[in-house]
Design an enzyme around this catalytic site. Structure first.
Site, short mmCIF file in Angstrom:
data_model
loop_
_atom_site.label_atom_id
_atom_site.label_comp_id
_atom_site.label_asym_id
_atom_site.label_seq_id
_atom_site.Cartn_x
_atom_site.Cartn_y
_atom_site.Cartn_z
N HIS A 107 26.66 42.45 43.93
CA HIS A 107 27.22 41.50 44.90
C HIS A 107 26.11 40.45 45.12
O HIS A 107 25.48 40.40 46.16
CB HIS A 107 27.57 42.23 46.18
N LYS A 117 52.15 41.97 36.70
CA LYS A 117 53.06 42.08 35.54
C LYS A 117 52.33 42.59 34.31
O LYS A 117 52.88 42.64 33.23
CB LYS A 117 53.65 40.71 35.24
N ARG A 120 34.81 38.24 55.00
CA ARG A 120 33.67 37.34 55.04
C ARG A 120 33.48 36.53 53.77
O ARG A 120 33.30 35.32 53.80
CB ARG A 120 32.36 38.12 55.29
N THR A 121 33.49 37.22 52.63
CA THR A 121 33.12 36.53 51.40
C THR A 121 34.14 35.43 51.08
O THR A 121 33.77 34.29 50.80
CB THR A 121 33.01 37.55 50.24
N ARG A 139 36.29 38.38 42.76
CA ARG A 139 35.95 39.74 43.22
C ARG A 139 36.85 40.72 42.48
O ARG A 139 38.06 40.51 42.39
CB ARG A 139 36.15 39.87 44.73
#
Ligand code: NCD
Length: 324
Positions: free
Chosen positions: A149, A99, A68-69, A121
């Site tokens: 959030h 890496k 969704r986000t 995120r």
């Protein structure tokens, strides 16, 4: 100036930075979230696309999975005429992080390509704040660690307002894995700005809301109570905010707790709920809302998803075109 009404601007890092005034008015030309989101929603329904953010670009750096986000930010940017320049779902694997590159280096590198905004995120608490320290463009926290959030909390507030016409004096039950869910923490920060809200925390004792949030609510004069069965509070509440067990964040919620059925929204809970109450969930859902609930008009979680698009369009517009 926008920054006075919107501390932290241009970054969106934590729900504490939003004032009630900024969320719901009165109208300021530069910033008012709900008003903007309502306008965006009407226009989406009219299949309207704007060129407001033409030539603006977004980076989506996601170290954790998302549907969704990430999709709603992409959709929001496209609808406003902007583009996603770079988007990675599992940045730990599909960026130079694999890496050994550290987050702050990756942010500084991406800034060299001159995006207009970075949506981040991350699995670590406060990752967005670290990113904001080195970023030359606004950072939007799309969920970090177990703490915050903020954009979800805005679309949640917007959803409650749209569904029930107010936020003041509502009784809201937050249910499930309250200890590890960043979504309910950010929502508490937002609800703390309203009057007469009563929160029922419903969880097994091993997954209760953390003391820092309770202390915040006390400071804001928000009444809260704790219980261990959704059935007990169902007749009293206006909103059930259900959450998923946060397995990947080391949830203490035991499978036994789930079997008891005290934390599942099902037909029995529906029977006890008020006729005009609503059920919300940030999604994804696993088994904490029974499929039989979906057909009930009180199930607001898919409407909540749709609100995510309008709220994120409004946010991008406020951040990237504040003068328009
Ligand atoms: C939430 C998240 O990622 O914190 N989901 C979302 O953004 N809609 C909730 C969850 O994963 O349980």
């Amino acid at each position: 100036m926008i920054s006075e009404r919107f501390p932290g601007f241009p970054h969106i890092l934590e729900a504490q930075q939003f004032s009630r005034e900024w969320i719901e008015g009165p109208f300021f030309r530069e910033a008012i979230l709900m008003d903007r989101a309502n306008t965006m929603q009407e226009r989406v329904e009219l299949k309207w696309v704007r060129t407001l953010l033409e030539h603006q670009t977004m980076v989506q750096l996601f170290y954790e999975e998302s549907t969704r986000t990430r999709a709603s930010f992409s959709a929001a940017m496209l609808r406003l005429g902007g583009q996603t320049m770079f988007s990675t779902e599992n940045a730990g694997l599909f960026s130079s992080a694999a890496k050994g590159e550290i987050l702050t280096d990756t942010i500084q590198v991406l800034c060299q390509y001159k995006p207009n905004v970075i949506v981040l995120r991350h699995h670590q608490d406060d990752a967005s704040k670290e990113a904001a320290k080195v970023s030359s463009v606004p950072i939007i926290n799309a969920g970090d660690g177990k703490q915050q959030h903020p954009t979800q909390a805005l679309l949640d507030i917007f959803t409650i307002q749209k569904e029930l016409g107010r936020i003041d004096n509502l009784r809201i039950a937050m249910v499930g894995d309250l200890e590890k869910s960043r979504v309910v923490r950010s929502l508490c920060y937002n609800l703390g700005k309203f009057e007469g809200v009563h929160i029922d925390f419903v969880s097994p004792t091993c997954a209760q809301m953390k003391p820092d949030i309770k202390a915040y609510l006390e400071r804001r004069g928000i009444v809260f109570s704790e219980s261990t069965s959704i059935l007990d509070v169902a007749p009293e509440i206006d909103v059930i905010y259900q959450t998923r067990v946060q397995k990947e964040r080391g949830s203490n919620f035991k499978s036994n707790d789930r079997k008891l059925g005290y934390f599942t929204v099902d037909g029995k809970v529906l029977e006890r709920m008020k006729k005009d109450a609503i059920i919300m969930h940030p999604l994804p859902r696993v088994d904490e809302i029974a499929p039989e609930v979906d057909a009930d008009p009180r199930a607001a979680y898919f409407r909540q998803v749709a609100n995510g698009l309008s709220v994120r369009m409004a946010l991008l517009r406020i951040i990237l075109a504040p003068k328009e």
